[in-house]
Design a protein around this motif. Structure first.
Motif, PDB file in Angstrom:
ATOM      1  N   PRO A  87       0.789  -1.241  -0.127  1.00 56.95           N
ATOM      2  CA  PRO A  87      -0.091   0.018   0.013  1.00 56.95           C
ATOM      3  C   PRO A  87       0.797   1.248   0.068  1.00 56.95           C
ATOM      4  O   PRO A  87       1.868   1.292   0.768  1.00 56.95           O
ATOM      5  CB  PRO A  87      -0.850  -0.169   1.248  1.00 56.95           C
ATOM      6  CG  PRO A  87      -0.756  -1.671   1.571  1.00 56.95           C
ATOM      7  CD  PRO A  87       0.644  -1.890   0.951  1.00 56.95           C
ATOM      8  N   ILE A  88       0.374   2.235  -0.850  1.00 55.49           N
ATOM      9  CA  ILE A  88       1.158   3.563  -0.758  1.00 55.49           C
ATOM     10  C   ILE A  88       0.972   4.535   0.093  1.00 55.49           C
ATOM     11  O   ILE A  88      -0.144   4.802   0.645  1.00 55.49           O
ATOM     12  CB  ILE A  88       0.800   4.205  -2.190  1.00 55.49           C
ATOM     13  CG1 ILE A  88       0.885   3.146  -3.414  1.00 55.49           C
ATOM     14  CG2 ILE A  88       1.752   5.400  -2.593  1.00 55.49           C
ATOM     15  CD1 ILE A  88       2.102   2.587  -3.735  1.00 55.49           C
ATOM     16  N   GLU A  89       1.908   5.075   0.725  1.00 54.21           N
ATOM     17  CA  GLU A  89       1.773   6.189   1.582  1.00 54.21           C
ATOM     18  C   GLU A  89       1.395   7.759   1.350  1.00 54.21           C
ATOM     19  O   GLU A  89       2.266   7.723   0.006  1.00 54.21           O
ATOM     20  CB  GLU A  89       3.114   6.351   2.491  1.00 54.21           C
ATOM     21  CG  GLU A  89       3.456   4.974   3.436  1.00 54.21           C
ATOM     22  CD  GLU A  89       4.561   5.174   4.383  1.00 54.21           C
ATOM     23  OE1 GLU A  89       4.833   6.537   4.604  1.00 54.21           O
ATOM     24  OE2 GLU A  89       5.015   4.276   4.905  1.00 54.21           O
ATOM     25  N   ILE A  90       0.513   8.129   1.437  1.00 54.38           N
ATOM     26  CA  ILE A  90       0.132   9.526   0.999  1.00 54.38           C
ATOM     27  C   ILE A  90       0.186  10.671   1.968  1.00 54.38           C
ATOM     28  O   ILE A  90      -0.980  10.759   2.426  1.00 54.38           O
ATOM     29  CB  ILE A  90      -1.247   9.400   0.215  1.00 54.38           C
ATOM     30  CG1 ILE A  90      -1.318   8.212  -0.614  1.00 54.38           C
ATOM     31  CG2 ILE A  90      -1.506  10.820  -0.662  1.00 54.38           C
ATOM     32  CD1 ILE A  90      -2.479   8.052  -1.534  1.00 54.38           C
ATOM     33  N   PRO A  91       1.457  11.276   1.881  1.00 56.95           N
ATOM     34  CA  PRO A  91       1.520  12.403   3.086  1.00 56.95           C
ATOM     35  C   PRO A  91       0.621  13.489   2.940  1.00 56.95           C
ATOM     36  O   PRO A  91       0.328  13.788   1.665  1.00 56.95           O
ATOM     37  CB  PRO A  91       3.065  12.946   2.747  1.00 56.95           C
ATOM     38  CG  PRO A  91       3.707  11.864   1.831  1.00 56.95           C
ATOM     39  CD  PRO A  91       2.851  11.059   1.232  1.00 56.95           C
ATOM     40  N   GLY A  92      -0.010  13.818   3.877  1.00 51.96           N
ATOM     41  CA  GLY A  92      -0.757  15.154   3.737  1.00 51.96           C
ATOM     42  C   GLY A  92      -2.290  14.997   3.280  1.00 51.96           C
ATOM     43  O   GLY A  92      -2.981  15.784   3.380  1.00 51.96           O
ATOM     44  N   VAL A  93      -2.492  13.685   2.884  1.00 57.81           N
ATOM     45  CA  VAL A  93      -4.053  13.423   2.590  1.00 57.81           C
ATOM     46  C   VAL A  93      -4.431  12.470   3.644  1.00 57.81           C
ATOM     47  O   VAL A  93      -4.273  11.357   4.014  1.00 57.81           O
ATOM     48  CB  VAL A  93      -4.252  12.396   1.303  1.00 57.81           C
ATOM     49  CG1 VAL A  93      -5.782  12.158   1.040  1.00 57.81           C
ATOM     50  CG2 VAL A  93      -3.463  13.348   0.139  1.00 57.81           C
ATOM     51  N   PHE A  98     -10.051  10.988   2.694  1.00 62.09           N
ATOM     52  CA  PHE A  98      -9.613  10.254   1.348  1.00 62.09           C
ATOM     53  C   PHE A  98     -10.848   8.987   1.100  1.00 62.09           C
ATOM     54  O   PHE A  98     -11.475   8.925   0.009  1.00 62.09           O
ATOM     55  CB  PHE A  98      -8.610   9.664   1.430  1.00 62.09           C
ATOM     56  CG  PHE A  98      -8.194   8.275   0.880  1.00 62.09           C
ATOM     57  CD1 PHE A  98      -8.247   8.288  -0.380  1.00 62.09           C
ATOM     58  CD2 PHE A  98      -8.193   7.155   1.564  1.00 62.09           C
ATOM     59  CE1 PHE A  98      -8.006   6.937  -1.123  1.00 62.09           C
ATOM     60  CE2 PHE A  98      -7.919   5.900   0.938  1.00 62.09           C
ATOM     61  CZ  PHE A  98      -7.940   5.903  -0.555  1.00 62.09           C
ATOM     62  N   LYS A 101     -14.217  10.691   0.195  1.00 64.92           N
ATOM     63  CA  LYS A 101     -14.375  11.101  -0.900  1.00 64.92           C
ATOM     64  C   LYS A 101     -14.391   9.918  -1.807  1.00 64.92           C
ATOM     65  O   LYS A 101     -15.511   9.789  -2.979  1.00 64.92           O
ATOM     66  CB  LYS A 101     -13.166  11.673  -1.498  1.00 64.92           C
ATOM     67  CG  LYS A 101     -12.811  11.981  -2.809  1.00 64.92           C
ATOM     68  CD  LYS A 101     -13.130  13.462  -3.146  1.00 64.92           C
ATOM     69  CE  LYS A 101     -12.725  13.545  -4.765  1.00 64.92           C
ATOM     70  NZ  LYS A 101     -13.388  14.420  -5.392  1.00 64.92           N
ATOM     71  N   VAL A 142      -2.890   8.891   4.889  1.00 67.85           N
ATOM     72  CA  VAL A 142      -3.196   7.664   4.449  1.00 67.85           C
ATOM     73  C   VAL A 142      -1.797   6.785   4.486  1.00 67.85           C
ATOM     74  O   VAL A 142      -0.960   7.114   3.683  1.00 67.85           O
ATOM     75  CB  VAL A 142      -3.787   7.633   2.926  1.00 67.85           C
ATOM     76  CG1 VAL A 142      -3.846   6.307   2.099  1.00 67.85           C
ATOM     77  CG2 VAL A 142      -4.873   8.564   2.796  1.00 67.85           C
ATOM     78  N   ASN A 143      -2.003   5.769   5.179  1.00 68.03           N
ATOM     79  CA  ASN A 143      -0.828   4.735   5.232  1.00 68.03           C
ATOM     80  C   ASN A 143       0.784   5.226   5.863  1.00 68.03           C
ATOM     81  O   ASN A 143       1.393   4.747   6.129  1.00 68.03           O
ATOM     82  CB  ASN A 143      -0.407   4.369   4.076  1.00 68.03           C
ATOM     83  CG  ASN A 143      -1.812   3.057   3.537  1.00 68.03           C
ATOM     84  OD1 ASN A 143      -2.327   2.810   4.618  1.00 68.03           O
ATOM     85  ND2 ASN A 143      -2.026   2.932   2.318  1.00 68.03           N
ATOM     86  N   GLU A 155      -6.218  -1.611   4.085  1.00 67.68           N
ATOM     87  CA  GLU A 155      -6.882  -1.900   2.935  1.00 67.68           C
ATOM     88  C   GLU A 155      -8.113  -2.631   2.911  1.00 67.68           C
ATOM     89  O   GLU A 155      -8.942  -2.457   2.280  1.00 67.68           O
ATOM     90  CB  GLU A 155      -5.600  -3.002   2.276  1.00 67.68           C
ATOM     91  CG  GLU A 155      -4.219  -2.449   1.743  1.00 67.68           C
ATOM     92  CD  GLU A 155      -4.392  -1.317   0.725  1.00 67.68           C
ATOM     93  OE1 GLU A 155      -4.389  -0.095   1.006  1.00 67.68           O
ATOM     94  OE2 GLU A 155      -4.496  -1.604  -0.447  1.00 67.68           O
TER      95      GLU A 155
END
Ligand SMILES: Nc1ncnc2c1ncn2[C@@H]1O[C@H](COP(=O)(O)OP(=O)(O)OP(=O)(O)O)[C@@H](O)[C@H]1O
Ligand SMILES: [Mg+2]
Lengths: 252, 443
Positions: A87-93, A98, A101, A142-143, A155
């Motif tokens: 799974p991808i890390e998404i800084p700031g979201v 998320f 949405k 996220v993550n 996930e």
């Protein structure tokens, strides 16, 4: 629901999937096993619409749609879900906004009303119990900074909230401790119904004790070289892949 | 006029510097004179000058300037700016003129110890203080634009806060341009003096009506005495027909603290030069900023941190988001002098390119002459993470929306440090609105 016919896929001219066919019907659980590098994640990525793969031949029908023709977000809105191996890390979201949405995009696509913040929170709280996830993870990006196991649970949480028609789980069991494994499997079993289906990619027969598959497929060198029932997984556990691979090489 | 020069801005300058009653100018004749002399003799920098290599002045210099009129204003825009702060001491300039109608009363609306006057109407004591502050301020980049402002300014404020006084309500300074015929030039000059252990927040907003053509050349001289603390917000929202070149010089005395937040979101050309000179040990400077450009905007951020004293801390974090054919420049200099032991200086510049034709030139510079220091700097230029975009798409979020989420998140790292809630959400909205336009026009 899903019908893959003679799929050939290459990356930068290197063939990775070499004539893969698979039929998945509503209500079924399929397990895909196979050695490292055999093309399991590639299959999952191609099905979910990732860039960088060239489909050289073959077709994929999903709910009567030409799946390969759809943008990744449309596939998702049509009920396809991929639980990532990494799974991808998404800084700031923020994890919650998320997911809200995402859910509302899917609901909009189905012609359903969007959920407001309160209804959404109710839903997510319920689903979090299902995967026994710590609530503070919802407030984080996220993550980001999640442990390996926390990412996998996240996930499954997303899967539970988005309630897909076809879920592909790419090694969701890897890196999970035994309790987490039971929880993740429990989540899948609760979501399981007559109208949805799961493709579970795994290296371990252990997971299949909890998520009992209708079919087990062995992927090697970009093709399914053997399909069977859950007994096949037990046999693989005992004997490894070599005997199967040798057999398929001599037969082809 | 020199024959053969078709330099309209220059000729406007020549004429304009001779005009006007002394009483209308921000500075006294003795302070204006040397700057006017510079205007007479010095050429505008060309791109051969290292410091101006990236800054395109051609369009600015080709314009002829019309007199400022103080014409009708867009009340919606003003209301919007007012809403960004629930409570504030408000001071509004419209087309270079102070608007008493939209401002707090200069005489009796402020708390004891806070002295705010128009630069052109200073009492003798304040004039002496203001001009002494300007004279002792340093700008290593002594550019001609500073002298235009010093020589010609008729607008701007002197703000002084007495020792030990802390004011929670921010001072809001709005510069609004609304002239819609011809190009106008506004040259506000501000002097801010905070006495020992006093504390103040200032929010400066530059805005203009769509299509308004303005050359805005602000100069600001700030002096923070021992233990004083200033938070300075600067929000640039001018239209893409404006040019904005600002110079800010800050002196930070012993254990004083300067915090700056710059949001440069507008203008065809923006060049913001901010210099912090530590004049006593234990000082602190925290600089934050975002520059966001689209179309053919040029945004140029310069900082100069002069660690001339031991035990000072500076921390800079700037982020650029460039789209269209826009260009960003970050030029950050940290100078640690020999005597500045135990300096802690950090500088980070991260840039996001949203289109193929966008460009960023980043030049972080560290010059260290002391041996016992902690310094770190880094700069990156990159695109949106394709893995993150794909991940969001697999959850049903469209690619433009995913790009928007990621870009907003990139900016939020900086915006979340805005301490005033209403201002933070206004800046958020402005950024989101611009990003929305970018996404809908390019994807
Ligand atoms: N972008 C890429 N460029 C080059 N080779 C790739 C790329 N993506 C995958 N491959 C190659 O394709 C093959 C299949 O990879 P894939 O990730 O699908 O394997 P997998 O079956 O999921 O393996 P594992 O069990 O280790 O997860 C590997 O040999 C891999 O190196
Ligand atoms: Mg894999």
């Amino acid at each position: 629901m899903l019908s893959i016919k003679d799929l050939h896929v290459s990356v930068e001219d290197k063939p990775i999937l070499n004539g893969l066919s698979l039929e998945v019907k509503p209500g079924e659980i399929h397990a895909i096993m196979g050695p490292n590098g055999s093309g399991k994640s590639t299959l999952a990525h191609v099905l979910s619409g990732r860039d960088g793969y060239t489909i050289t031949s073959g077709t994929v029908q999903y709910k009567g749609l030409d799946l390969l023709d759809l943008a990744p977000e449309i596939r998702a809105r049509e009920g396809l879900f991929l639980a990532f191996q990494y799974p991808i890390e998404i800084p700031g979201v923020n994890n919650t906004s998320f997911l809200k949405k995402a859910l509302n995009e899917i609901r909009k696509h189905r012609g359903e009303e969007e959920l407001d913040a309160i209804d959404f929170l109710g839903l997510i709280k319920k689903q979090m119990k299902l995967v026994e996830m710590k609530e503070d993870l919802l407030k984080r990006p996220v993550n980001q900074g999640f442990s390996g196991g926390e990412k996998k649970r996240n996930e499954i949480l997303q899967m539970a909230v988005l309630n897909p028609t076809l879920a592909i789980l790419d090694e969701t069991d890897s890196g999970l401790d035994i309790d987490a494994l039971r929880i993740v499997a429990g989540g899948v079993n609760k979501l399981r119904s007559e109208s949805n289906a799961f493709v579970v990619i795994t290296h371990y027969q252990r997971l299949l004790d909890y998520i009992v598959p209708d079919f087990v497929h062995v992927l090697s060198n970009g093709r399914i070289i053997r399909s069977g029932t859950k007994e096949l997984a037990l046999e693989l556990e005992e004997r490894g892949y070599d005997w199967l691979i040798e057999k398929s090489e001599t037969s082809s | 006029m020199v024959p053969g020069t078709a330099n309209n801005f220059r000729s406007w300058l020549r004429e304009h510097s001779q005009l006007g009653e002394q009483s209308q100018f921000s500075l006294s004749a003795s302070l204006r004179a040397p700057s006017l002399a510079v205007l007479e003799t010095e050429a505008f920098p060309t791109r051969k000058a290292e410091e101006w290599r990236y800054t395109p002045l051609k369009q600015l210099l080709a314009q002829s300037i019309e007199p400022l009129t103080g014409s009708s204003i867009d009340t919606d825009l003003l209301e919007q700016l007012k809403d960004s702060l629930t409570t504030a001491y408000r001071l509004v300039f419209i087309d270079g003129q102070f608007s008493s109608e939209h401002s707090n009363k200069l005489t009796d609306d402020f708390p004891a110890g806070l002295n705010i006057q128009l630069m052109a109407e200073l009492d003798p004591e304040s004039r002496q203080r203001a001009e002494a502050t300007i004279l002792t301020s340093k700008l290593s980049d002594d550019n001609i634009f500073q002298h235009i402002t010093r020589g010609l300014s008729r607008a701007g404020l002197f703000i002084k806060l007495d020792r030990d006084i802390e004011i929670d309500i921010p001072i809001q300074i709005v510069y609004l341009s609304s002239t819609n015929s011809g190009v106008s030039c506004s040259t506000p000059i501000n002097v801010v003096c905070l006495e020992e252990n006093s504390r103040l927040q200032i929010v400066e907003q530059f805005a203009s009506l769509k299509g308004t053509q303005t050359v805005t050349l602000p100069a600001e001289y700030i002096h923070l005495k021992a233990g004083a603390g200033l938070v300075l917000y600067k929000i640039g929202l001018e239209s893409e027909a404006t040019d904005h070149i600002s110079n800010t010089s800050v002196q930070v005395a012993r254990e004083a603290s300067f915090k700056s937040h710059q949001y440069l979101l507008g203008s065809r050309l923006t060049r913001s030069n901010m210099e912090v000179h530590f004049s006593g040990p234990g000082g602190e400077a925290l600089l934050r900023g975002i520059y966001l450009g689209d179309n053919s905007q040029h945004l140029d951020v310069r900082t100069y941190l002069d660690h001339a004293q031991p035990h000072c801390r500076s921390d800079q974090h700037f982020r650029g988001i460039m789209s269209g054919r826009s260009r960003g420049v970050f030029n950050g200099m940290v100078l640690v002098r020999e005597q500045a032991q135990l300096t802690d200086a950090r500088q980070s510049n991260k840039n996001l390119l949203l289109s193929r034709d966008a460009r960023v030139d980043t030049k972080p510079q560290l010059e260290i002459y002391a041996d016992d220091v902690k310094c770190a700097h880094g700069a990156t230029v990159g695109e949106l993470d394709p893995d993150a975009l794909f991940y969001l798409q697999t959850r049903g979020i469209s690619k433009p929306d995913a790009a928007l989420m990621l870009t907003r998140a990139f900016a939020a790292v900086i915006t979340q440090e805005i301490q005033i809630d209403t201002l933070r959400s206004q800046v958020h909205n402005e950024i989101a609105q611009r990003l929305n336009q970018i996404e809908t026009s390019h994807v």
